[in-house]
Design a protein around this motif. Structure first.
Motif, short mmCIF file in Angstrom:
data_model
loop_
_atom_site.label_atom_id
_atom_site.label_comp_id
_atom_site.label_asym_id
_atom_site.label_seq_id
_atom_site.Cartn_x
_atom_site.Cartn_y
_atom_site.Cartn_z
N SER A 229 -0.57 -6.73 3.75
CA SER A 229 -1.89 -6.29 3.33
C SER A 229 -2.35 -7.08 2.11
O SER A 229 -1.55 -7.49 1.26
CB SER A 229 -1.87 -4.80 2.99
N VAL B 245 -4.80 -6.34 6.74
CA VAL B 245 -3.43 -6.67 7.09
C VAL B 245 -3.40 -8.00 7.85
O VAL B 245 -3.86 -8.08 8.99
CB VAL B 245 -2.78 -5.55 7.91
N PRO C 106 -8.12 -2.98 2.12
CA PRO C 106 -6.87 -3.45 2.71
C PRO C 106 -7.12 -4.20 4.02
O PRO C 106 -7.72 -3.65 4.95
CB PRO C 106 -6.07 -2.16 2.94
N CYS D 245 -1.22 -4.90 -1.92
CA CYS D 245 0.21 -4.57 -1.84
C CYS D 245 0.79 -4.49 -3.25
O CYS D 245 1.57 -5.36 -3.65
CB CYS D 245 0.96 -5.60 -0.99
N GLU E 168 -0.88 -1.55 1.81
CA GLU E 168 -1.79 -0.56 2.38
C GLU E 168 -2.25 -1.00 3.76
O GLU E 168 -2.63 -2.14 3.97
CB GLU E 168 -3.02 -0.38 1.48
N GLY E 169 -2.22 -0.08 4.72
CA GLY E 169 -2.69 -0.40 6.06
C GLY E 169 -2.23 0.63 7.06
O GLY E 169 -1.58 1.63 6.71
N SER F 111 -7.60 -3.04 8.65
CA SER F 111 -6.43 -2.44 8.00
C SER F 111 -5.28 -2.20 8.97
O SER F 111 -4.18 -1.85 8.53
CB SER F 111 -6.83 -1.11 7.34
N GLN G 56 5.58 -3.97 8.11
CA GLN G 56 4.30 -4.11 7.42
C GLN G 56 4.46 -3.77 5.94
O GLN G 56 5.09 -2.79 5.58
CB GLN G 56 3.26 -3.17 8.05
#
Length: 381
Positions: free
Chosen positions: A275, A262, A260, A278, A376-377, A125, A373
């Motif tokens: 991610s 990335v 998640p 997203c 989620e992460g 993540s 970014q």
């Protein structure tokens, strides 16, 4: 008295009265600040209240104070103290510290399955994808059959995606396409009945004229739209449903939607991560600077995000009848080098993402960025 405070704290946690739990364990801590279990209990009360900042020093003390307890019967508690500390570190985006804590758990208690899985997920993540896959590989012998099959599916799909050299923008595109289709489906019947979709939130001014609503204290650009509104009554409706999490599983890569991950998106003068989770209607966006995010730097980033949001709000990335941004949060600091926003992109097209990256590349020329970014992460320091 100490036991009474501790019992009161445990009862308060059981009844989800977390403020009361904090007060009870603070009273216990005042009587026995050298007790690792009391420090841990107070730290966990803070965590359950959503206050990772105050939890951290108490959990650090719990780990430190428990070090002399080397008897076998103490090891489960010591391990749990470390896991709680890692959780607080992750919540505070102290990724490197959380990683070090979890790696210490794995070294000290090799059969700590939870720590191994938490370490693998933390690495995935935070964009350390190959290392995350390795962590899952190394966890294999400690997992039960079901866990091992799930880990192997996740790692296999992750490595297959990386080897295919596909741009992770496909996750953003898939989430955008899915949400637009879902929105159109839900909105079609109300629109036939005369409801407006993606309408501006408005109020009447002193002279009776309609004006866009800007929430008190919000950024000047943070105007908002509602999903649906009945112009006859003013009734507002949302297309969102609790049964529709809006997380998209791409065909052939279904395991990647479970957590998640990335993925790196190459081709930019700064790092870009996307991610696998997203959601288009609640898209997390983090901009990280190469240096400290002081007031001037944050203002420069906010200026770019604000102009981009207003363009999306006004339909630049849509068409005449739909495709507008709906909502943006205030910027939230992430550590000392980054700032995060969450944006509801409504039915805007995917080109909105490219437009943002172009603007951030222009900003990068005068304010060096380290990373952008999406989804989620976690961001590494």
């Amino acid at each position: 008295m100490l036991d009474e405070h501790a019992r009161a704290g445990l009862k308060a946690i059981e009844e989800r009265r977390f403020d009361d739990a904090v007060k009870a364990f603070q009273a216990a801590h005042a009587l026995a600040p050298e007790r690792p279990d009391i420090n841990h209990a107070l730290g966990m009360a803070f965590l359950r209240r959503g206050d990772a900042g105050n939890a951290l020093p108490r959990l650090e003390d719990a780990v430190r104070l428990a070090e002399p307890y080397t008897a076998p019967e103490h090891q489960a508690l010591r391990r749990d103290f470390h896991l709680s500390l890692a959780t607080a570190q992750q919540l505070l985006d102290r990724v490197a510290e959380a990683r070090a804590t979890l790696e210490q758990v794995v070294r000290t208690w090799p059969d700590a399955v939870e720590a191994r899985l938490q370490l693998g997920q933390l690495l995935l993540s935070s964009g350390q994808v190959q290392e995350g896959c390795t962590a899952y590989d190394e966890a294999g012998e400690w997992l039960d059959r079901e866990q091992r099959e799930q880990a192997e599916a996740l790692v296999g799909a992750t490595r297959a995606f990386l080897e295919a050299d596909t741009a992770p923008s496909v996750f953003l595109e898939a989430h955008g396409d899915s949400y637009r289709q879902y929105f159109d489906q839900v909105a079609s019947a109300p629109e036939v009945e005369g409801w407006y979709a993606e309408a501006e939130r408005m109020k009447r001014g002193e002279g009776g004229e309609l004006q866009p609503v800007l929430p008190k204290g919000a950024r000047p650009y943070a105007l908002s739209r509602v999903d649906l509104v009945d112009p006859a009554t003013g009734q507002v409706s949302s297309v969102y449903s609790e049964s529709e999490p809006m997380i998209v599983a791409i065909e052939g890569l279904e395991p990647l939607a479970q957590v998640p991950i990335v993925m790196p998106w190459a081709g930019f003068p700064f790092e870009v991560g996307v991610s696998t989770r997203c959601p288009w209607h609640w898209l997390s966006l983090v901009v990280q600077l190469q240096g400290r995010a002081d007031a001037a730097a944050l203002a420069a980033v906010d200026e770019v995000i604000g102009a981009w949001y207003l363009d999306g709000y006004n339909g630049t990335f849509g068409d005449q009848s739909s495709g507008r941004f709906h909502y943006v949060t205030d910027p939230e600091p992430v550590g000392s080098t980054a700032v995060a926003y969450t944006v509801d992109l409504g039915r805007a097209r995917f080109e909105a993402i490219g437009a943002l990256l172009e603007r951030l590349q222009a900003l990068h020329d005068r304010l060096p960025l380290r990373r952008v970014q999406f989804g989620e992460g976690r961001i590494t320091a």
